[in-house]
Design an enzyme around this catalytic site. Sequence first.
Site, PDB file in Angstrom:
ATOM      1  N   GLY A 131       0.829  -1.196   0.000  1.00 26.78           N
ATOM      2  CA  GLY A 131       0.000   0.000   0.000  1.00 26.78           C
ATOM      3  C   GLY A 131       0.864   1.246   0.000  1.00 26.78           C
ATOM      4  N   CYS A 132       0.261   2.361  -0.393  1.00 26.80           N
ATOM      5  CA  CYS A 132       1.041   3.597  -0.530  1.00 26.80           C
ATOM      6  C   CYS A 132       1.510   4.127   0.823  1.00 26.80           C
ATOM      7  CB  CYS A 132       0.235   4.650  -1.283  1.00 26.80           C
ATOM      8  SG  CYS A 132      -1.470   4.851  -0.730  1.00 26.80           S
TER       9      CYS A 132
END
Lengths: 321, 321, 321, 321
Positions: free
Chosen positions: B131-132
């Site tokens: 995930g970012c």
Amino acid sequence: MMMHNLSVGVLGGSGYTGRELLGLLGGHGGVHVRFATSDSEAGQPSGARGLPLIPLAQAEPLVAGLDVLFLCLPHGEASPWVERLREEDVRIIDLTADHRPGSGRESGVVYGLPELTPDAVRSAKVVANPGCYPTGVILSLAPLARAGLLDPSRPVVVNAASGVTGAGRAPKRELLFGEVFGDYRAYGLGNGHRHLLEMRATLPELELLFVPHLLPVARGILETIVAPVAPGVGAEQVLGTWLEAYGQSPAVQVMTKGVPSLANVVNTDLLALGASDNEGLRSPAVTLVAALDNLGKGAAGQAVQNMNLMLGFEAERGIRC
Amino acid sequence: MMMHNLSVGVLGGSGYTGRELLGLLGGHGGVHVRFATSDSEAGQPSGARGLPLIPLAQAEPLVAGLDVLFLCLPHGEASPWVERLREEDVRIIDLTADHRPGSGRESGVVYGLPELTPDAVRSAKVVANPGCYPTGVILSLAPLARAGLLDPSRPVVVNAASGVTGAGRAPKRELLFGEVFGDYRAYGLGNGHRHLLEMRATLPELELLFVPHLLPVARGILETIVAPVAPGVGAEQVLGTWLEAYGQSPAVQVMTKGVPSLANVVNTDLLALGASDNEGLRSPAVTLVAALDNLGKGAAGQAVQNMNLMLGFEAERGIRC
Amino acid sequence: MMMHNLSVGVLGGSGYTGRELLGLLGGHGGVHVRFATSDSEAGQPSGARGLPLIPLAQAEPLVAGLDVLFLCLPHGEASPWVERLREEDVRIIDLTADHRPGSGRESGVVYGLPELTPDAVRSAKVVANPGCYPTGVILSLAPLARAGLLDPSRPVVVNAASGVTGAGRAPKRELLFGEVFGDYRAYGLGNGHRHLLEMRATLPELELLFVPHLLPVARGILETIVAPVAPGVGAEQVLGTWLEAYGQSPAVQVMTKGVPSLANVVNTDLLALGASDNEGLRSPAVTLVAALDNLGKGAAGQAVQNMNLMLGFEAERGIRC
Amino acid sequence: MMMHNLSVGVLGGSGYTGRELLGLLGGHGGVHVRFATSDSEAGQPSGARGLPLIPLAQAEPLVAGLDVLFLCLPHGEASPWVERLREEDVRIIDLTADHRPGSGRESGVVYGLPELTPDAVRSAKVVANPGCYPTGVILSLAPLARAGLLDPSRPVVVNAASGVTGAGRAPKRELLFGEVFGDYRAYGLGNGHRHLLEMRATLPELELLFVPHLLPVARGILETIVAPVAPGVGAEQVLGTWLEAYGQSPAVQVMTKGVPSLANVVNTDLLALGASDNEGLRSPAVTLVAALDNLGKGAAGQAVQNMNLMLGFEAERGIRC
């Protein structure tokens, strides 16, 4: 009403704070704005309808006759005026940082948080209008600390983001649209930020860690405060304590559901507060969210609240809430 | 070079992540993009020049013959594809959240952080692309934790802000321009954010407190992490540890002076790291700042890094650094 | 005053226009808002303080007893209400496009431009509240055409740009923040725009060419109109004609120096007008600049002006000017 | 290749144009950037990786030995350099307005529009790099005029909007983020704009009316040009003429469906062109839409195109298209 003849003046009427203040004073109805100054925009219309800006030098002879003088000058330029008017009848609301807690020059000056110390403001000769960041942090934490909800042995982490008008209207490269658009940055890290000194001087019992950011919007401050709490304390007690403290305050709005965002407060003089639990932490903490307009409750709106106390107007007069 | 004939496909080519990935793959030079799918935009040009988007159903028969399949589907729709291709030769890079740590479905899947576990990625059948938000947090903290610089008895406070493309391209009222413009808000408070589970599963020795915000920009993530440190540890040791860990990594940039902002990383595949001391605290903490583009190092750029490892390309091929 | 008991209702209270209108009505002081509807946000607070939104179905029995009903429904949904209330005493202000000039359904309906046809509005049963773009164009050009300043043999080129709230609050991909941020586009080229029909029907003597653009701001319209003028006519005559037409109108501000920009009008109910000469052209033309807030004078503010006329309030009551 | 040893220098490397140019030159591969100057940011890194900025005075002795010198200085400061280097071997690409058509100083200088006059550029000693607005207008109109599609007896109305970097990086109050955010304004009305003189001098057969606007984005220009056409001419002929003129030009993209927006061109060196009919007008006109990045095709990208011609590189080398 005898109040119709009260007169005020504004030194520094073309900065963001001065213009916002003039807009509020123009709609207040209880005071007459005698003049507003600006050397860079002299002759142009001010924020108060129909009133042109005049050079600072022209304002000098008019100052002593006022009921209230507002100082919206660059930081550092307020002190000489306070000094000079010490013996005059005029009362002063200083929107610069010159006399705030932590500045070293706060003696004889009342720190103007209307919700916390209204009586001191009422009788003050000089009021230091609080900084925008400290307004949200102090009003969030002070009632909780007083009620014993916080754990003072652990640090409070204040993450804050402010719109660009908070940095003033003087031209600087780093504030150009071409630099700020699409960007977002932390600044003033470490212990250097002036506003951190102001918060620490006001809340000496707490260890505060402050991380301000520059937000690519014109107006508004959001503060997300991770507050260590005493065992068993949660968002519910926080909300209850705030409601007790601010239930009668027109300029503070406690959200019992959800947390506020900038959209709730921009172009108003409100401080909006919310709280959220963090379940399952070994070190219990509640996340507090404070939102305000840096030019409203963070500057001009609070200045009008202080003026209302000093001149005997009702609390909500002339503010957007 | 034998690599010219490697072929890849993209399921989900019209979302923000899929389009960014197609742009990078189109300029990579070492792989051939066989197809990219989109039901909503079928027939329209994809991000990879000259390649039209095709309906998902048309891609089904083409999938098994690929060297690498990228899944840029909505969260929840990746698992069936991984299941179905279990016995096929094609390798999978899953950009959804379906198989990340904390999802409950990570068995048999390699978590693809190229800087931390390159060998596992090289030989993986299925890579869960991180995930970012977790990318910045984990790459910031993992080397510090390993080096013993952190004090695990106190919580790490992660304040993070993401541009709006991080929330995807499906139309939702709260993501309309008219809602987000001029606003800034905290969201996902408490323990609910999916990315918090991912971080905690990866850094189980640390207590993490996560406060994400929605930033009124299209792209970019800034994370300001207040990290409790062992006595005597400061920004200098942090920077030294990062330089040792990432000195050879093209996609991580350690700033030894100042801290990064979004402007340093937007439209790149870099993660930029900086650190700042907080002097005089009773509880010592260093403020870490991590900046990345949520669509670059936070998604598509990292996926290309993983592909480079899996297919034997040089590390910096096809990424913007 | 007998006016205190006048009651109004709003069908469609959660769109941008409906919310803006409720905010104005809440501060008007002369009318009581009986209800506001929203199916998607029923139960949530409306823009008028203390009033929750109710489902449209619940509003049906309440409609006939009102003094004024505002229709802020999606375009196409107003006609049935006008039909149904034909025999009732309630008067209607329709903010949709359903009954505007050029719609084919304008019979029996007054086009509500308070500055041009106040008497017709005063006695109207149904008022079609003008579109945002046409408001600026028609109020700019009508007095000039009437005074013979324009050359009707040459086309008027209207370049216009509108903030995104002008496109409504229904979720659409092309209105997402991630799509609009940093972009600027022309749309509705050719003859297709509904507002062009409205302008042409109202100013049939002029040949209008209309080029609208989507502007990456939330609110505001700027129209830059290249108007062919009769020989010898310049900006000075234009300004003089406007001053004569609008000198007494609180909602129209003629700038005799410079031209207005969005900043002059956003969050107000003003239309600001300015004009500039183009010297040395073989075909003389004056550039007119009209600025308004699409939700203010372009929608809700003008609706309140119309209501003031219909109910006998003073012109500037409840509007921001 | 013999070209590896070609060397270039940049006077004015810290403005928006200079930085963009340095980024392109750094990735070009065929030239070596010897130096870039900045008095205000001397010692800081330039846009070309690894190259620090040096004071202008230090660059003086290095100038004569270059193959190409780029002038990205403030307008008005280029002429002395051109004068001084008249007898030297170094060739000059001047990105200021000093020597453009209409400036009165264009003698001996080639106006550098690579798509229109490549041969003149190839052999030029001094190239005046076109202004950002004129690039879009001239490349839109010149082939149409040449092909006889336009009606020169009626004026062309050019509506244009530019992002804020077009106004340079020197600090000015009106370019502050707090002033521009949420605003949109027309400026330079009448005949005063420098770029209008440049367009008129290049297209003397046409009557041009120019209405520029300041757009609240960092980068990009959109020009919506209402072009009077000869009887029977429509968008189809316009597109056909453009395709013929620019079909082989890497930096011009003709859209045969729809019209371009900023999103199509920002961060590229492309000019994108589209056209739309206006049916039913008594005075026939086609609406042309030109989109470009003011720092790309509008400045640095076009400068690299000119350099490619002068030094014999392939047309698309080092530009983003």
